[in-house]
Design an enzyme around this catalytic site. Structure first.
Site, PDB file in Angstrom:
ATOM      1  N   HIS A 193       0.942  -1.163   0.067  1.00 16.66           N
ATOM      2  CA  HIS A 193       0.003   0.091  -0.083  1.00 16.66           C
ATOM      3  C   HIS A 193       0.902   1.242   0.162  1.00 16.66           C
ATOM      4  CE1 HIS A 193       0.775   0.865   4.347  1.00 16.66           C
ATOM      5  NE2 HIS A 193       0.670  -0.323   4.437  1.00 16.66           N
ATOM      6  N   CYS A 209       3.170  -5.171   6.841  1.00 16.65           N
ATOM      7  CA  CYS A 209       2.885  -4.729   5.151  1.00 16.65           C
ATOM      8  C   CYS A 209       3.767  -4.212   4.804  1.00 16.65           C
ATOM      9  CB  CYS A 209       1.460  -3.767   5.227  1.00 16.65           C
ATOM     10  SG  CYS A 209       0.043  -4.573   6.012  1.00 16.65           S
TER      11      CYS A 209
END
Length: 327
Positions: A193, A209
């Site tokens: 992301h 992440c």
């Protein structure tokens, strides 16, 4: 054998050949079969207001990549006129050149689009100590523009304990830590992301992440379809071939239990080399240079053999190499 000069000195003798301004994006033509290296190192002169974070963002390089390539230079105040190395030369990660390949040891993502002889590469923020990013083979299962964020209970508990409570839901917008786009991975709980914080790209900062610069994640969103393969590696040492010469690229190994010993690093280098069938005969490798590359961990490909051996492995070559690197 190669002349006995340091890996850094060998590199610096070449930098004037590659001097250039920052690049707009790191997109390279794929090398032919049997070749592994893309890009060229660049050198820029810093302006008085430049920081490594600024120069890295302009050149698709992460913060720690810049620090490793420029030992002794102040990352926050390099100084006007200081020559700063941009380590924009890479040994491609091992394995198939298809889909997305993430090498967490170099804080970097590679994308090999199907049917095109190019590779795109971007810096990443990865999981910090205690929240390590996974090593896995997965896929892109969803693409979401302008995502909202529902913090997991574990992250909310951590923030609450630090006196920084999080809401149950963060809507899309400039305060959303997922930035303008997210890719959902088949490995549960993990994403690629954007980020509302530029600092941290190329560092261990996330809860596992993979963070990208917003411009980069938006570019990648236009290139990568759902279903794309994602291989996540932890490969601090990469061997490669270019123009018949052998190169080694070394990064600082990731370890939540302290820095691995020199013997452990040497063992991992040998094990990585043994996986390269085209390098079975190691008798031509310069083990003094190999040791220097391991010690410097500057993330740049350095020549360790002047010519790739053409014959099969010589008896004792592997054992002798292991002994040589340990001396």
């Amino acid at each position: 054998m190669l002349p006995r000069v340091s890996a850094v000195a060998r590199f610096l003798s070449l930098t004037s050949l590659f001097a250039a301004g920052p690049v707009a994006a790191l997109e390279f033509p794929l090398p032919p079969p049997g070749e592994d290296i893309v890009g060229q190192v660049q050198v820029v002169k810093a302006k008085y207001e430049d920081t490594f974070a600024d120069l890295g963002e302009a050149s698709d390089l992460g913060y720690l990549e810049m620090v490793a390539a420029n030992p002794g230079v102040d990352p926050w105040l390099p100084g006007a006129g200081t020559e700063v190395i941009l380590p924009t030369r890479f040994i491609l990660p091992p394995g198939p050149r298809e889909g997305i390949v993430i090498n967490i040891a170099e804080y970097r993502l590679y994308y090999f689009p199907k049917g095109k002889d190019v590779v795109y590469t971007y810096p990443l923020g990865i999981g910090r100590e205690g929240w390590g990013s996974p090593v896995a083979h997965t896929t892109i299962t969803a693409k979401t523009p302008n995502p909202g964020w529902t913090p997991p209970a574990s992250i909310r508990a951590e923030h609450a304990a630090d006196g920084d409570p999080l809401p149950a839901y963060v809507p899309p917008g400039p305060d959303n830590p997922l930035g303008p786009f997210k890719f959902t991975l088949g490995t549960p709980g993990y994403l690629i992301h954007g980020s509302n914080k530029k600092f941290g790209i190329g560092m261990r900062v996330s809860h596992g992440c993979f963070r990208m610069l917003n411009d980069n994640v938006l570019e990648l969103s236009k290139l990568v379809p759902v279903g794309t393969s994602v291989r996540i590696l932890n490969q601090p040492y990469k061997f490669g071939v270019s123009n018949g010469k052998v190169y080694l690229e070394a990064h600082t190994p990731l370890n939540d239990n302290g820095d691995p010993s020199l013997a452990d690093k040497h063992t991992e280098v040998i094990n990585t080399l043994l996986k390269r069938e085209d390098m079975a005969d190691q008798s031509q490798l310069d083990w003094d240079i190999v040791r220097e590359v391991i010690a410097s961990e500057d993330g740049m490909p350095v020549e360790i053999a002047g010519a790739l051996p053409q014959q099969g492995q010589q008896p004792g070559a592997v054992a002798n190499g292991a002994d040589a690197i340990a001396q």
